[in-house]
Design a protein around this motif. Sequence first.
Motif, PDB file in Angstrom:
ATOM      1  N   THR A 382       0.793  -1.239   0.000  1.00  0.00           N
ATOM      2  CA  THR A 382       0.000   0.000   0.000  1.00  0.00           C
ATOM      3  C   THR A 382       0.823   1.286   0.000  1.00  0.00           C
ATOM      4  N   TYR A 383       2.121   1.209   0.259  1.00  0.00           N
ATOM      5  CA  TYR A 383       2.892   2.424   0.532  1.00  0.00           C
ATOM      6  C   TYR A 383       2.821   3.448  -0.596  1.00  0.00           C
ATOM      7  N   LEU A 384       3.086   3.055  -1.817  1.00  0.00           N
ATOM      8  CA  LEU A 384       3.150   4.022  -2.912  1.00  0.00           C
ATOM      9  C   LEU A 384       1.777   4.602  -3.241  1.00  0.00           C
ATOM     10  N   SER A 385       0.740   3.810  -3.142  1.00  0.00           N
ATOM     11  CA  SER A 385      -0.608   4.357  -3.367  1.00  0.00           C
ATOM     12  C   SER A 385      -0.976   5.338  -2.257  1.00  0.00           C
ATOM     13  N   ASP A 386      -0.513   5.065  -1.029  1.00  0.00           N
ATOM     14  CA  ASP A 386      -0.748   6.002   0.076  1.00  0.00           C
ATOM     15  C   ASP A 386       0.006   7.311  -0.157  1.00  0.00           C
ATOM     16  N   VAL A 387       1.228   7.210  -0.703  1.00  0.00           N
ATOM     17  CA  VAL A 387       2.003   8.411  -1.010  1.00  0.00           C
ATOM     18  C   VAL A 387       1.255   9.268  -2.015  1.00  0.00           C
ATOM     19  N   LEU A 388       0.728   8.663  -3.071  1.00  0.00           N
ATOM     20  CA  LEU A 388      -0.020   9.412  -4.086  1.00  0.00           C
ATOM     21  C   LEU A 388      -1.249  10.073  -3.473  1.00  0.00           C
ATOM     22  N   ASP A 389      -1.944   9.368  -2.603  1.00  0.00           N
ATOM     23  CA  ASP A 389      -3.113   9.956  -1.929  1.00  0.00           C
ATOM     24  C   ASP A 389      -2.715  11.178  -1.121  1.00  0.00           C
ATOM     25  N   ASN A 390      -1.589  11.095  -0.408  1.00  0.00           N
ATOM     26  CA  ASN A 390      -1.133  12.219   0.413  1.00  0.00           C
ATOM     27  C   ASN A 390      -0.691  13.401  -0.450  1.00  0.00           C
ATOM     28  N   VAL A 391      -0.055  13.096  -1.577  1.00  0.00           N
ATOM     29  CA  VAL A 391       0.359  14.158  -2.501  1.00  0.00           C
ATOM     30  C   VAL A 391      -0.855  14.940  -2.988  1.00  0.00           C
ATOM     31  N   LYS A 392      -1.901  14.232  -3.351  1.00  0.00           N
ATOM     32  CA  LYS A 392      -3.112  14.896  -3.826  1.00  0.00           C
ATOM     33  C   LYS A 392      -3.814  15.651  -2.694  1.00  0.00           C
ATOM     34  N   LYS A 393      -3.806  15.043  -1.518  1.00  0.00           N
ATOM     35  CA  LYS A 393      -4.437  15.695  -0.365  1.00  0.00           C
ATOM     36  C   LYS A 393      -3.770  17.026  -0.056  1.00  0.00           C
ATOM     37  N   ASN A 394      -2.443  17.090  -0.206  1.00  0.00           N
ATOM     38  CA  ASN A 394      -1.692  18.315   0.069  1.00  0.00           C
ATOM     39  C   ASN A 394      -1.523  19.199  -1.168  1.00  0.00           C
ATOM     40  N   ARG A 395      -2.180  18.805  -2.260  1.00  0.00           N
ATOM     41  CA  ARG A 395      -2.169  19.578  -3.510  1.00  0.00           C
ATOM     42  C   ARG A 395      -0.751  19.801  -4.038  1.00  0.00           C
ATOM     43  N   PHE A 396       0.024  18.730  -4.005  1.00  0.00           N
ATOM     44  CA  PHE A 396       1.382  18.775  -4.562  1.00  0.00           C
ATOM     45  C   PHE A 396       1.436  18.197  -5.981  1.00  0.00           C
ATOM     46  N   ASN A 397       0.302  17.763  -6.500  1.00  0.00           N
ATOM     47  CA  ASN A 397       0.294  17.150  -7.836  1.00  0.00           C
ATOM     48  C   ASN A 397       0.228  18.232  -8.917  1.00  0.00           C
ATOM     49  N   ASN A 398       1.335  18.991  -9.011  1.00  0.00           N
ATOM     50  CA  ASN A 398       1.426  20.080  -9.984  1.00  0.00           C
ATOM     51  C   ASN A 398       2.896  20.355 -10.290  1.00  0.00           C
ATOM     52  N   MET A 399       3.141  21.204 -11.267  1.00  0.00           N
ATOM     53  CA  MET A 399       4.506  21.479 -11.697  1.00  0.00           C
ATOM     54  C   MET A 399       5.247  22.409 -10.748  1.00  0.00           C
ATOM     55  N   GLU A 400       4.551  23.130  -9.889  1.00  0.00           N
ATOM     56  CA  GLU A 400       5.231  23.926  -8.862  1.00  0.00           C
ATOM     57  C   GLU A 400       5.950  23.008  -7.884  1.00  0.00           C
ATOM     58  N   PHE A 401       5.301  21.914  -7.537  1.00  0.00           N
ATOM     59  CA  PHE A 401       5.925  20.895  -6.697  1.00  0.00           C
ATOM     60  C   PHE A 401       7.142  20.308  -7.399  1.00  0.00           C
ATOM     61  N   ALA A 402       6.998  20.007  -8.691  1.00  0.00           N
ATOM     62  CA  ALA A 402       8.113  19.437  -9.456  1.00  0.00           C
ATOM     63  C   ALA A 402       9.310  20.373  -9.472  1.00  0.00           C
ATOM     64  N   LYS A 403       9.080  21.663  -9.622  1.00  0.00           N
ATOM     65  CA  LYS A 403      10.177  22.641  -9.634  1.00  0.00           C
ATOM     66  C   LYS A 403      10.937  22.621  -8.305  1.00  0.00           C
ATOM     67  N   LYS A 404      10.210  22.529  -7.198  1.00  0.00           N
ATOM     68  CA  LYS A 404      10.861  22.502  -5.888  1.00  0.00           C
ATOM     69  C   LYS A 404      11.702  21.235  -5.716  1.00  0.00           C
ATOM     70  N   ILE A 405      11.180  20.122  -6.182  1.00  0.00           N
ATOM     71  CA  ILE A 405      11.866  18.849  -6.029  1.00  0.00           C
ATOM     72  C   ILE A 405      13.086  18.769  -6.934  1.00  0.00           C
ATOM     73  N   LEU A 406      13.014  19.386  -8.101  1.00  0.00           N
ATOM     74  CA  LEU A 406      14.095  19.305  -9.092  1.00  0.00           C
ATOM     75  C   LEU A 406      15.051  20.490  -9.046  1.00  0.00           C
ATOM     76  N   PHE A 407      14.857  21.396  -8.069  1.00  0.00           N
ATOM     77  CA  PHE A 407      15.710  22.573  -7.922  1.00  0.00           C
ATOM     78  C   PHE A 407      15.723  23.428  -9.192  1.00  0.00           C
ATOM     79  N   LEU A 408      14.540  23.794  -9.651  1.00  0.00           N
ATOM     80  CA  LEU A 408      14.440  24.641 -10.841  1.00  0.00           C
ATOM     81  C   LEU A 408      13.580  25.857 -10.561  1.00  0.00           C
ATOM     82  N   LYS A 409      13.828  26.940 -11.281  1.00  0.00           N
ATOM     83  CA  LYS A 409      12.988  28.139 -11.203  1.00  0.00           C
ATOM     84  C   LYS A 409      12.928  28.758 -12.592  1.00  0.00           C
ATOM     85  N   ARG A 410      11.864  29.515 -12.819  1.00  0.00           N
ATOM     86  CA  ARG A 410      11.712  30.188 -14.102  1.00  0.00           C
ATOM     87  C   ARG A 410      12.738  31.306 -14.232  1.00  0.00           C
ATOM     88  N   LYS A 411      13.352  31.409 -15.400  1.00  0.00           N
ATOM     89  CA  LYS A 411      14.353  32.459 -15.651  1.00  0.00           C
ATOM     90  C   LYS A 411      13.673  33.834 -15.628  1.00  0.00           C
TER      91      LYS A 411
END
Length: 412
Positions: A382-411
Amino acid sequence: MENKIKMRYPLYLKEFKCIGGSCEDSCCIGWDVDIDKSTFKQYYKVQDKDMKKMFQKNVSNNNNYSYAEVDYGKVKLKDGKRCPFLDEDNYCIIYSKLGEEYLSNVCTSFPRITNKIDGYYEMSLDVACPEAARILLLKKDGIEFTESEEILGKHILSSDIDTKAKEFNNSPIKYLKQIRDFSIKTIKNREFDLSKRIFILGDFLEKLEEELNKNYTGVSKFINEYEINSVNDCYETDTSNYTFQVSFFKKMVEDLDVFNEVDSISFQEYTEELIAGLTFDETQNINKCSEMYKEGFDCYFEKFINDNSHIFENYLVNFMYRNLFPFSETESVFDGYIMLLIRYSFIRFYLVGIFSFNKQSSVDNMVRFIQVFSKTTEHHKTYLSDVLDNVKKNRFNNMEFAKKILFLKRKI
């Protein structure tokens, strides 16, 4: 005479051969061992009296089986979840005394993974196997694929999909091969560093999902016209999100409950090194932990991970191919992306913490950890499905989250 089937597979597949008792993380220890119906019946017809007694003692019906060709029967494991058919040198006595034809579908197949897509049997290896991990992760030139006609032999189908079937007329799965091919091509594009490739993939899938929500007629056109360079030129490195990452992944470690819920001694040891390396055990001050993460990340990422980015590339490509990306989680293409991103960055987080503890690393250690990580998390119920549920619950399922995780910012 067995008929030949159409097969598609990565070139590395032909290099694999089980190393048996020499394996440092045997698939016959720590996992349930399922027996298919045909093999189950074979066991009770053997002429060898000693083996027949062993089968009667250690193999039983599974009254709650899901598929007769997979888990009709089960093996009664010994202490430490050790298969009773392993000898003192960790070699299988069924294989050595009776031959390969007496191995169950599960035992014969692993770590080979088989999916059937549009009539082609797609073969790959599971990186949860140490020997498979070494073979496929260490390919410096990347993973390449080929097709042929061959005899299949014993196998277990993980998926059987005809993308042209009516049931997928109004489903994104209709475009599985086209989307996956583009995604793999993006991750293999070494014109960009790996973080940029992963971010570009996310931008592509986010926009593709918007296209899919409108209709299904413009998907092929969208894929063919997507411009990679326009995304790459808009972003640059931004290493200011250490605190966010430490907070996010520390919670993921806690939710996994490693020391109570994970059987793998190796993963427990890696987790101890992570906790000590980032001082989780010494302070609850997230800023202090973030400083340790930053120090380890700057040194480790620049001096080691960048030089060995092909290992991560191969991990991602292999995962995408064998798990029918981006439909590895749900029919949402962006769900698949978010969880791919989390797998990659969670592995990276662990490696930085381990490096911070040991003050040294090696390619062998990197490969070994990815193998142990995959065996632990991908085979957790169940672990990975629980992780996805938590990501959606905290509204991290977007590209702003991806930028933070990948250390990127808009020029600017």
